[in-house]
Design a protein around this motif. Structure first.
Motif, mmCIF file in Angstrom:
data_model
loop_
_atom_site.group_PDB
_atom_site.id
_atom_site.type_symbol
_atom_site.label_atom_id
_atom_site.label_comp_id
_atom_site.label_asym_id
_atom_site.label_seq_id
_atom_site.Cartn_x
_atom_site.Cartn_y
_atom_site.Cartn_z
ATOM 1 N N ILE A 27 0.863 -1.186 0.000
ATOM 2 C CA ILE A 27 0.000 0.000 0.000
ATOM 3 C C ILE A 27 0.894 1.227 0.000
ATOM 4 C CG2 ILE A 27 -1.859 1.228 1.172
ATOM 5 C CD1 ILE A 27 -2.515 -1.347 2.670
ATOM 6 N N LEU A 28 0.695 2.103 -0.965
ATOM 7 C CA LEU A 28 1.452 3.348 -1.024
ATOM 8 C C LEU A 28 0.593 4.481 -0.499
ATOM 9 C CD1 LEU A 28 3.200 3.051 -4.514
ATOM 10 C CD2 LEU A 28 3.917 2.120 -2.296
ATOM 11 N N GLU A 29 1.093 5.209 0.483
ATOM 12 C CA GLU A 29 0.366 6.305 1.108
ATOM 13 C C GLU A 29 1.211 7.576 1.046
ATOM 14 O OE1 GLU A 29 -1.778 8.971 2.645
ATOM 15 O OE2 GLU A 29 -2.721 6.994 2.462
ATOM 16 N N ALA A 30 0.638 8.621 0.468
ATOM 17 C CA ALA A 30 1.389 9.858 0.283
ATOM 18 C C ALA A 30 1.649 10.572 1.604
ATOM 19 C CB ALA A 30 0.636 10.787 -0.677
ATOM 20 N N ARG B 73 3.441 1.840 3.049
ATOM 21 C CA ARG B 73 4.672 2.595 2.855
ATOM 22 C C ARG B 73 4.298 4.078 2.792
ATOM 23 N NH1 ARG B 73 7.785 -1.224 -1.624
ATOM 24 N NH2 ARG B 73 7.083 -3.223 -0.719
ATOM 25 N N TYR B 74 4.678 4.796 3.827
ATOM 26 C CA TYR B 74 4.297 6.195 3.944
ATOM 27 C C TYR B 74 5.225 7.103 3.126
ATOM 28 C CZ TYR B 74 1.434 4.430 7.767
ATOM 29 O OH TYR B 74 0.524 3.729 8.506
ATOM 30 N N HIS B 75 4.724 8.314 2.889
ATOM 31 C CA HIS B 75 5.461 9.324 2.111
ATOM 32 C C HIS B 75 5.758 8.824 0.697
ATOM 33 C CE1 HIS B 75 6.000 11.695 5.752
ATOM 34 N NE2 HIS B 75 6.453 10.603 6.367
ATOM 35 N N HIS B 76 4.901 8.003 0.150
ATOM 36 C CA HIS B 76 5.032 7.496 -1.216
ATOM 37 C C HIS B 76 3.900 8.092 -2.067
ATOM 38 C CE1 HIS B 76 7.881 4.672 0.438
ATOM 39 N NE2 HIS B 76 8.067 4.085 -0.718
ATOM 40 N N THR B 77 4.228 9.065 -2.875
ATOM 41 C CA THR B 77 3.249 9.721 -3.740
ATOM 42 C C THR B 77 3.384 9.182 -5.160
ATOM 43 O OG1 THR B 77 3.376 11.738 -2.411
ATOM 44 C CG2 THR B 77 2.407 11.926 -4.615
ATOM 45 N N VAL B 78 2.339 8.580 -5.670
ATOM 46 C CA VAL B 78 2.374 8.013 -7.019
ATOM 47 C C VAL B 78 2.174 9.129 -8.038
ATOM 48 C CG1 VAL B 78 1.326 6.377 -8.616
ATOM 49 C CG2 VAL B 78 1.492 5.807 -6.186
ATOM 50 N N ARG B 79 3.087 9.232 -8.967
ATOM 51 C CA ARG B 79 3.017 10.278 -9.994
ATOM 52 C C ARG B 79 2.514 9.736 -11.330
ATOM 53 N NH1 ARG B 79 2.932 14.598 -6.839
ATOM 54 N NH2 ARG B 79 4.851 14.879 -5.619
ATOM 55 N N ARG B 80 3.003 8.542 -11.710
ATOM 56 C CA ARG B 80 2.722 8.042 -13.055
ATOM 57 C C ARG B 80 2.703 6.520 -13.021
ATOM 58 N NH1 ARG B 80 5.643 7.272 -18.231
ATOM 59 N NH2 ARG B 80 4.565 8.424 -19.884
ATOM 60 N N ALA B 81 1.810 5.942 -13.793
ATOM 61 C CA ALA B 81 1.754 4.482 -13.909
ATOM 62 C C ALA B 81 1.607 4.134 -15.380
ATOM 63 C CB ALA B 81 0.589 3.921 -13.103
ATOM 64 N N SER B 82 2.514 3.303 -15.879
ATOM 65 C CA SER B 82 2.543 2.957 -17.303
ATOM 66 C C SER B 82 2.350 1.459 -17.472
ATOM 67 C CB SER B 82 3.889 3.374 -17.922
ATOM 68 O OG SER B 82 4.134 4.751 -17.729
ATOM 69 N N TRP B 83 1.369 1.098 -18.286
ATOM 70 C CA TRP B 83 1.078 -0.315 -18.561
ATOM 71 C C TRP B 83 1.763 -0.759 -19.844
ATOM 72 C CZ3 TRP B 83 -0.902 -4.717 -16.697
ATOM 73 C CH2 TRP B 83 -1.285 -5.718 -17.604
#
Length: 501
Positions: free
Chosen positions: A57-60, A122-132
């Motif tokens: 889990i990514l949490e900004a 996982r804290y302080h993880h901001t997702v910017r871009r996801a490419s398939w």
């Protein structure tokens, strides 16, 4: 037909294939974005149904809980029944029907600890871009970790980040703001050191946040005025559920389903009545509200909106606390337009002056669909406004991707639970069939409709950013839990629309 790959999902050319992830990039089977109510619930279901899969889990932010950790304003609480706002598989404890924010936050974090999901965040993880990339059947996810770029790959991307912007709320531009000598605060950025005791407070707004703030502040403030441009429907309901109280001696495994289904059926029936007989619903709400008001507060001026019930979300107040504050004289309500701020408060279009030491702009949210993540499929950027939602949980032509948006006419978690169950079923189907990709190809014969039909300002301001819904199943949003239970929890995953490659 279900295992026939679509050209978009199965093929990838050198020109359209995104750059490969670094060889050192960590891979997880399912990557969840957001550690709020939805994300933690999704991870718990995956832990239960697919223990062999790796999950992260990514949490900004620096803490879990999402909305219930972010908002710190006085009196924050749920405006949905807690027996449906809690998870179906983890009963809400006690008999409180409308719980405060700290209690909800404790519940969410307790559940995360019970299922060892807190270890996945996982804290302080901001997702910017996801490419398939269809050739590898993987997402490459670019993350900002406290200013450091990090890359992960995943087989299934699951967005549980809600629909609003966590960084800033919506505040209209009011004339004369610079002249105001007092403090102006937005509920989404409530100062920890704000002291309203003995002060005159004006709360601008008429939604769930405003009707929560007014009675919560009225106990200590000199006076609180709720200033609204237009009214909302406000209904009182018991703070503690009477049925839950009567059944408290029964084991939870027996009492919880009874109380939960009572709440579900009542909510569905109320919404259906409002949709089918709006005039009758309006009369019922008006009568119930009028009985709560003190003399001199005109129900038709302050609590009789131009729209019909459930064209926007109804506001529920526990044990009529807003009406109690009005009757006690510690709070008042004004329906008017703001002409300008002044040094000492606000001047209204009617000419009335409201003196204030503190002004709270409970004026709403800014929508930020999918958390503002840039999605790319085989080198082509996904324009959300040009996509269509499949079962309101996947996007057309976007493989191995799901998102959670709760009901607007019922508890958010009802839909979040259903989406989590459906994702688990999709993953199980991939396992059974030996396939790796699940995608809902866009059907050009399906007509487009607005995703959300609510007339609330935060919806109308963001229509150009939202995906569309279709004019028929399974592209159409029903806003009906009973229907969705049949289709999402019990319907066939291999429905001839969702394609497995």
């Amino acid at each position: 037909m279900s295992t026939r790959p679509t050209p978009e999902a199965a093929q990838s050319t050198p020109e359209s294939t995104p750059e490969s992830a670094p060889r050192s990039a960590e891979h997880v089977d399912v990557l969840i974005i957001g550690a709020g109510l939805s994300g933690i619930g999704a991870a718990c279901r995956l832990r239960t149904e697919h223990p062999q899969r790796s999950v992260a889990i990514l949490e900004a932010r620096s803490a879990s809980g999402g909305t219930w950790d972010l908002f710190r304003y006085p009196g924050i609480r749920s405006d949905s029944d807690m027996f449906t706002f809690g998870y179906r598989w983890r009963p809400w404890p006690g008999d409180r029907a409308l719980a405060d924010g700290p209690a909800i936050l404790e519940y969410v974090r307790t559940v995360a600890k019970e299922y060892a999901v807190d270890e996945l965040i996982r804290y302080h993880h901001t997702v910017r871009r996801a490419s398939w990339d269809s050739s590898t059947a993987r997402w490459t996810v670019e993350v900002d970790r406290d200013g450091e770029p990090v890359t992960l790959t995943t087989s299934f991307l699951y967005a549980c980040s809600g629909y609003y912007d966590y960084d800033s709320g919506y505040s209209p531009e009011f004339p004369g703001v610079e002249d105001f000598a007092g403090e102006i605060v937005h509920p989404q950025a409530w100062p920890e050191d704000l002291d309203h005791a003995g002060k005159k407070v004006v709360v601008i707004g008429s939604g769930a946040t405003a009707v929560t703030l007014v009675p919560a502040m009225a106990g200590e403030a000199e006076h609180v005025t709720m200033l609204q441009r237009s009214p909302s429907y406000v209904l009182s309901r018991p703070g503690r559920d009477p049925l839950a109280q009567r059944l408290e001696r029964l084991p939870t495994r027996l009492s919880f389903p009874i109380v939960r289904w009572k709440a579900i059926l009542l909510a569905v029936a109320t919404f259906q009545l409002a949709q089918r007989r709006p005039a009758l619903a309006r009369r019922i709400v008006r009568k119930a509200t009028k009985e709560q008001l003190p003399p001199g507060v005109d129900v038709d001026v302050h609590f009789n909106p131009a729209y019909n019930p459930w064209d926007q979300r109804l506001c529920f107040v526990p044990d009529g606390d807003l009406f109690k504050a009005l009757r006690a004289g510690t709070a008042s309500i004004v329906t008017d337009h703001i002409e300008t701020f002044t040094e000492k408060g606000l001047r209204l279009r009617s000419g009335e002056e409201l003196t204030a030491d503190i002004v709270v702009t409970a004026t709403g949210l800014n929508l930020k669909p999918m958390g503002g993540i840039e999605l790319v499929v085989d080198g082509r950027e996904v324009d959300l406004a040009r996509t269509m939602t499949y079962r309101t949980m996947m996007l057309s032509d976007v493989p191995n991707f799901a998102f959670t948006i709760g009901y607007t006419n019922n508890s958010w978690t009802l839909k979040a639970d259903l989406v989590a169950d459906y994702v688990c079923r999709v993953l199980a189907h991939l396992d059974r069939t030996g396939t790796r990709i699940a995608v809902a190809p866009r059907d050009p014969s399906v007509g487009e409709e607005r995703l959300l039909t609510f007339s609330s300002g935060y919806v109308l301001r963001s229509l150009d950013k939202l995906p569309k819904q279709g004019d028929r199943e399974p592209w159409k949003l029903r806003q009906n839990y009973l229907y969705d239970v049949r289709s999402l929890r019990r319907g066939d995953v291999d429905d001839g629309v969702l394609t497995f490659a």
